[in-house]
Each structure stands twice: as C-alpha cells, then as structure tokens.
Design a protein around this motif. Structure first.
Motif, PDB file in Angstrom:
ATOM      1  N   THR A  38      53.505   6.953  13.009  1.00  0.00           N
ATOM      2  CA  THR A  38      52.343   6.444  13.734  1.00  0.00           C
ATOM      3  C   THR A  38      52.661   6.340  15.221  1.00  0.00           C
ATOM      4  OG1 THR A  38      51.726   5.141  11.800  1.00  0.00           O
ATOM      5  CG2 THR A  38      50.675   4.566  13.879  1.00  0.00           C
ATOM      6  N   PRO A  39      51.871   6.977  16.071  1.00  0.00           N
ATOM      7  CA  PRO A  39      52.125   6.864  17.516  1.00  0.00           C
ATOM      8  C   PRO A  39      51.900   5.435  18.010  1.00  0.00           C
ATOM      9  CG  PRO A  39      50.473   8.554  17.047  1.00  0.00           C
ATOM     10  CD  PRO A  39      50.747   7.833  15.771  1.00  0.00           C
ATOM     11  N   LEU A  40      52.692   5.056  18.997  1.00  0.00           N
ATOM     12  CA  LEU A  40      52.538   3.745  19.615  1.00  0.00           C
ATOM     13  C   LEU A  40      52.301   3.964  21.104  1.00  0.00           C
ATOM     14  CD1 LEU A  40      52.721   0.631  19.257  1.00  0.00           C
ATOM     15  CD2 LEU A  40      55.126   0.826  19.876  1.00  0.00           C
ATOM     16  N   TYR A  41      51.183   3.552  21.614  1.00  0.00           N
ATOM     17  CA  TYR A  41      50.811   3.641  23.032  1.00  0.00           C
ATOM     18  C   TYR A  41      50.638   5.072  23.519  1.00  0.00           C
ATOM     19  CZ  TYR A  41      52.635  -1.116  22.742  1.00  0.00           C
ATOM     20  OH  TYR A  41      52.900  -2.404  22.359  1.00  0.00           O
ATOM     21  N   GLY A  42      50.640   6.046  22.667  1.00  0.00           N
ATOM     22  CA  GLY A  42      50.427   7.441  23.081  1.00  0.00           C
ATOM     23  C   GLY A  42      51.237   8.389  22.223  1.00  0.00           C
ATOM     24  N   ASN A  43      50.910   9.663  22.288  1.00  0.00           N
ATOM     25  CA  ASN A  43      51.599  10.652  21.465  1.00  0.00           C
ATOM     26  C   ASN A  43      53.064  10.814  21.863  1.00  0.00           C
ATOM     27  OD1 ASN A  43      49.355  11.189  19.889  1.00  0.00           O
ATOM     28  ND2 ASN A  43      48.574  12.716  21.329  1.00  0.00           N
ATOM     29  N   GLY A  44      53.416  10.452  23.078  1.00  0.00           N
ATOM     30  CA  GLY A  44      54.796  10.552  23.513  1.00  0.00           C
ATOM     31  C   GLY A  44      55.715   9.575  22.790  1.00  0.00           C
ATOM     32  N   TRP A  45      55.162   8.541  22.238  1.00  0.00           N
ATOM     33  CA  TRP A  45      55.957   7.566  21.494  1.00  0.00           C
ATOM     34  C   TRP A  45      55.547   7.623  20.021  1.00  0.00           C
ATOM     35  CZ3 TRP A  45      57.168   2.049  23.611  1.00  0.00           C
ATOM     36  CH2 TRP A  45      58.110   1.430  22.786  1.00  0.00           C
ATOM     37  N   THR A  46      55.951   8.679  19.375  1.00  0.00           N
ATOM     38  CA  THR A  46      55.711   8.846  17.957  1.00  0.00           C
ATOM     39  C   THR A  46      57.057   8.961  17.261  1.00  0.00           C
ATOM     40  OG1 THR A  46      53.645  10.032  18.397  1.00  0.00           O
ATOM     41  CG2 THR A  46      54.567  10.255  16.196  1.00  0.00           C
ATOM     42  N   ILE A  71      61.658  -2.789  16.036  1.00  0.00           N
ATOM     43  CA  ILE A  71      62.522  -3.754  16.734  1.00  0.00           C
ATOM     44  C   ILE A  71      61.988  -4.013  18.140  1.00  0.00           C
ATOM     45  CG2 ILE A  71      64.829  -4.049  17.741  1.00  0.00           C
ATOM     46  CD1 ILE A  71      65.908  -2.619  15.192  1.00  0.00           C
ATOM     47  N   PHE A  72      61.507  -2.959  18.821  1.00  0.00           N
ATOM     48  CA  PHE A  72      60.900  -3.139  20.142  1.00  0.00           C
ATOM     49  C   PHE A  72      59.721  -4.098  20.060  1.00  0.00           C
ATOM     50  CE2 PHE A  72      57.329  -1.922  22.864  1.00  0.00           C
ATOM     51  CZ  PHE A  72      57.869  -2.227  24.097  1.00  0.00           C
ATOM     52  N   LEU A  73      58.882  -3.954  19.037  1.00  0.00           N
ATOM     53  CA  LEU A  73      57.709  -4.825  18.902  1.00  0.00           C
ATOM     54  C   LEU A  73      58.117  -6.267  18.616  1.00  0.00           C
ATOM     55  CD1 LEU A  73      55.296  -2.445  16.984  1.00  0.00           C
ATOM     56  CD2 LEU A  73      55.101  -3.222  19.366  1.00  0.00           C
ATOM     57  N   VAL A  74      59.173  -6.465  17.837  1.00  0.00           N
ATOM     58  CA  VAL A  74      59.677  -7.823  17.591  1.00  0.00           C
ATOM     59  C   VAL A  74      60.118  -8.442  18.917  1.00  0.00           C
ATOM     60  CG1 VAL A  74      61.538  -9.160  16.519  1.00  0.00           C
ATOM     61  CG2 VAL A  74      60.340  -7.412  15.190  1.00  0.00           C
ATOM     62  N   ILE A  75      60.884  -7.688  19.696  1.00  0.00           N
ATOM     63  CA  ILE A  75      61.387  -8.196  20.984  1.00  0.00           C
ATOM     64  C   ILE A  75      60.237  -8.464  21.948  1.00  0.00           C
ATOM     65  CG2 ILE A  75      62.753  -7.554  23.019  1.00  0.00           C
ATOM     66  CD1 ILE A  75      64.671  -6.119  21.034  1.00  0.00           C
ATOM     67  N   LEU A  76      59.235  -7.580  21.953  1.00  0.00           N
ATOM     68  CA  LEU A  76      58.077  -7.776  22.843  1.00  0.00           C
ATOM     69  C   LEU A  76      57.305  -9.039  22.466  1.00  0.00           C
ATOM     70  CD1 LEU A  76      56.638  -6.420  25.258  1.00  0.00           C
ATOM     71  CD2 LEU A  76      55.179  -5.247  23.595  1.00  0.00           C
ATOM     72  N   ALA A 123      49.358  -2.400  19.453  1.00  0.00           N
ATOM     73  CA  ALA A 123      50.269  -2.051  18.359  1.00  0.00           C
ATOM     74  C   ALA A 123      49.668  -2.442  17.017  1.00  0.00           C
ATOM     75  CB  ALA A 123      51.619  -2.734  18.569  1.00  0.00           C
ATOM     76  N   VAL A 124      49.071  -3.612  16.944  1.00  0.00           N
ATOM     77  CA  VAL A 124      48.444  -4.059  15.702  1.00  0.00           C
ATOM     78  C   VAL A 124      47.244  -3.180  15.371  1.00  0.00           C
ATOM     79  CG1 VAL A 124      47.171  -5.978  14.649  1.00  0.00           C
ATOM     80  CG2 VAL A 124      49.296  -6.422  15.881  1.00  0.00           C
ATOM     81  N   MET A 125      46.538  -2.733  16.394  1.00  0.00           N
ATOM     82  CA  MET A 125      45.345  -1.908  16.168  1.00  0.00           C
ATOM     83  C   MET A 125      45.661  -0.503  15.651  1.00  0.00           C
ATOM     84  SD  MET A 125      42.873  -3.075  19.298  1.00  0.00           S
ATOM     85  CE  MET A 125      41.821  -1.663  19.084  1.00  0.00           C
ATOM     86  N   THR A 126      46.929  -0.127  15.588  1.00  0.00           N
ATOM     87  CA  THR A 126      47.271   1.152  14.965  1.00  0.00           C
ATOM     88  C   THR A 126      47.128   1.071  13.452  1.00  0.00           C
ATOM     89  OG1 THR A 126      49.624   0.606  14.730  1.00  0.00           O
ATOM     90  CG2 THR A 126      48.939   1.722  16.783  1.00  0.00           C
ATOM     91  N   TYR A 127      46.978  -0.130  12.930  1.00  0.00           N
ATOM     92  CA  TYR A 127      46.862  -0.394  11.492  1.00  0.00           C
ATOM     93  C   TYR A 127      48.116   0.033  10.737  1.00  0.00           C
ATOM     94  CZ  TYR A 127      41.990  -1.671  11.993  1.00  0.00           C
ATOM     95  OH  TYR A 127      40.834  -2.297  12.352  1.00  0.00           O
ATOM     96  N   ASN A 128      49.255   0.041  11.415  1.00  0.00           N
ATOM     97  CA  ASN A 128      50.515   0.348  10.763  1.00  0.00           C
ATOM     98  C   ASN A 128      51.115  -0.961  10.272  1.00  0.00           C
ATOM     99  OD1 ASN A 128      53.562   0.648  10.743  1.00  0.00           O
ATOM    100  ND2 ASN A 128      52.914   2.788  10.948  1.00  0.00           N
ATOM    101  N   VAL A 129      51.416  -1.020   8.997  1.00  0.00           N
ATOM    102  CA  VAL A 129      51.904  -2.260   8.386  1.00  0.00           C
ATOM    103  C   VAL A 129      53.219  -2.701   9.037  1.00  0.00           C
ATOM    104  CG1 VAL A 129      52.746  -3.307   6.239  1.00  0.00           C
ATOM    105  CG2 VAL A 129      50.744  -1.826   6.199  1.00  0.00           C
ATOM    106  N   GLY A 130      54.115  -1.761   9.278  1.00  0.00           N
ATOM    107  CA  GLY A 130      55.396  -2.106   9.893  1.00  0.00           C
ATOM    108  C   GLY A 130      55.222  -2.674  11.289  1.00  0.00           C
TER     109      GLY A 130
END
Length: 183
Positions: free
Chosen positions: A26-34, A46-51, A149-156
């Motif tokens: 699942t991409p996060l913030y754009g296709n460059g971060w997939t 882990i990045f999302l936990v730290i953020l 990030a939550v709006m990507t609907y990715n459970v992780g």
C-alpha cells in the motif's frame, strides 16, 4: 478501443479502497513510498509508530510551554514603581518610628504595584504567539499525515498509528494534561 473500458480502468487505478486491506504494498503519501517487501512494510509501520509518538510529544511540549507562558504572564503583573516611597522607607526616615518589619495587606511592603488584567486573556506577545502558532501548525501537519496514513485503509498502518498514540500517551501523557485549577 472502447472508451468506457479505458475510463473504468483509469478510475479503478486512481480510487482508494473503501474497505480495510492487509496488503503489504500500500502506498503511503504517494507512489514513491510503496513498500516492495515485508521489511519495507515493517519499516513504514515503524515510521508511523514513531510519527504518532512524535505527535504526542508535541502535545505534551505545547502544554508545558503554555504553562510556562502562563506563569511568565502572571509574573509580568508586578511592575516596579519608580520613585514611590514604601512604608518601610518612610519608617526608616522617621526618627520616632520603632524598629521592626512592616507587613501590609499586600504582604511585605516593596516598590511594586500589582497590575490587574482588564481582559480575560493575555495580550498579544510576539515572543509567545509566534512560537505557539508555529507549534500548532506543526501539530496539525503531523496529525494530517497520520490521518492520511489511516485513510489508506491499511490495517497495519492503522494499528501502527494507534500503537504510536498509545506509547506516546503512556510516555508523556501526564505532561499534556492541563488543569487550569492547579497553580
């Protein structure tokens, strides 16, 4: 070529899923971060936990600064009055006065005057309001990044944000509490 099929293909590749997914790509913030591997997906989580922990730190830092600014504003209510003779000074100059300390209704007499605020809020101060606005803007930016990030609907991603909020609140939540009645 049928136009309806090409339109539906382009629409399906651009739309976000409306159900939770467990995809590790699942991409996060754009296709460059997939994430392209399980390790990349774990790193993104882990990045999302730290953020999310950082967001809680920002809330706690803002509460601490607000308390500091409030104390400084309260301390600014006392103004030194130039040339005002205190009761203690008058006693020192009077040869008939008895020795001793003078305590008045306002406490020990000094060359200060208590200035009461006329409004229920503190006046604009560049040294306080600019950092407050910058900090609030940073808090909003981090909160919106977490929301995306939550709006990507990715459970992780969703669980990573919740874990970060939990850990951040556990670590510094007591500092973010503001009780106006505690002095």
């Amino acid at each position: 070529m049928d136009m309806s099929s090409s339109n539906s293909d382009s629409m399906s590749s651009m739309s976000m899923p409306m159900v939770f997914t467990t995809s590790h790509h699942t991409p996060l913030y754009g296709n460059g971060w997939t994430p392209s591997s399980g390790g990349g997906y774990a790193g993104t989580c882990i990045f999302l936990v730290i953020l999310a922990i950082f967001l809680r730190l920002l809330f706690a830092g803002k509460a601490i600064l607000e308390q500091k600014w409030s104390i400084a504003a309260r301390d600014r209510r006392y103004v030194r009055v130039q040339g005002r003779t205190t009761e203690a000074g008058r006693i020192d100059q009077d040869p008939d006065a008895k020795d001793g300390a003078l305590i008045t209704v306002n406490g020990v007499e000094e060359n200060v005057k208590v200035v009461q605020a006329r409004m229920g809020f503190t006046p604009f101060r560049l040294s306080v309001d600019v950092p407050r606005a910058a900090l609030t803007t940073l808090i909003a930016a981090v909160a919106y990044l977490l929301m995306l990030a939550v709006m990507t609907y990715n459970v992780g991603y969703f669980l990573s944000v919740l874990l970060g909020v939990f850990l951040g609140e556990l670590a510094v939540g007591r500092y973010a509490q503001s009780d106006d009645h505690v002095h």
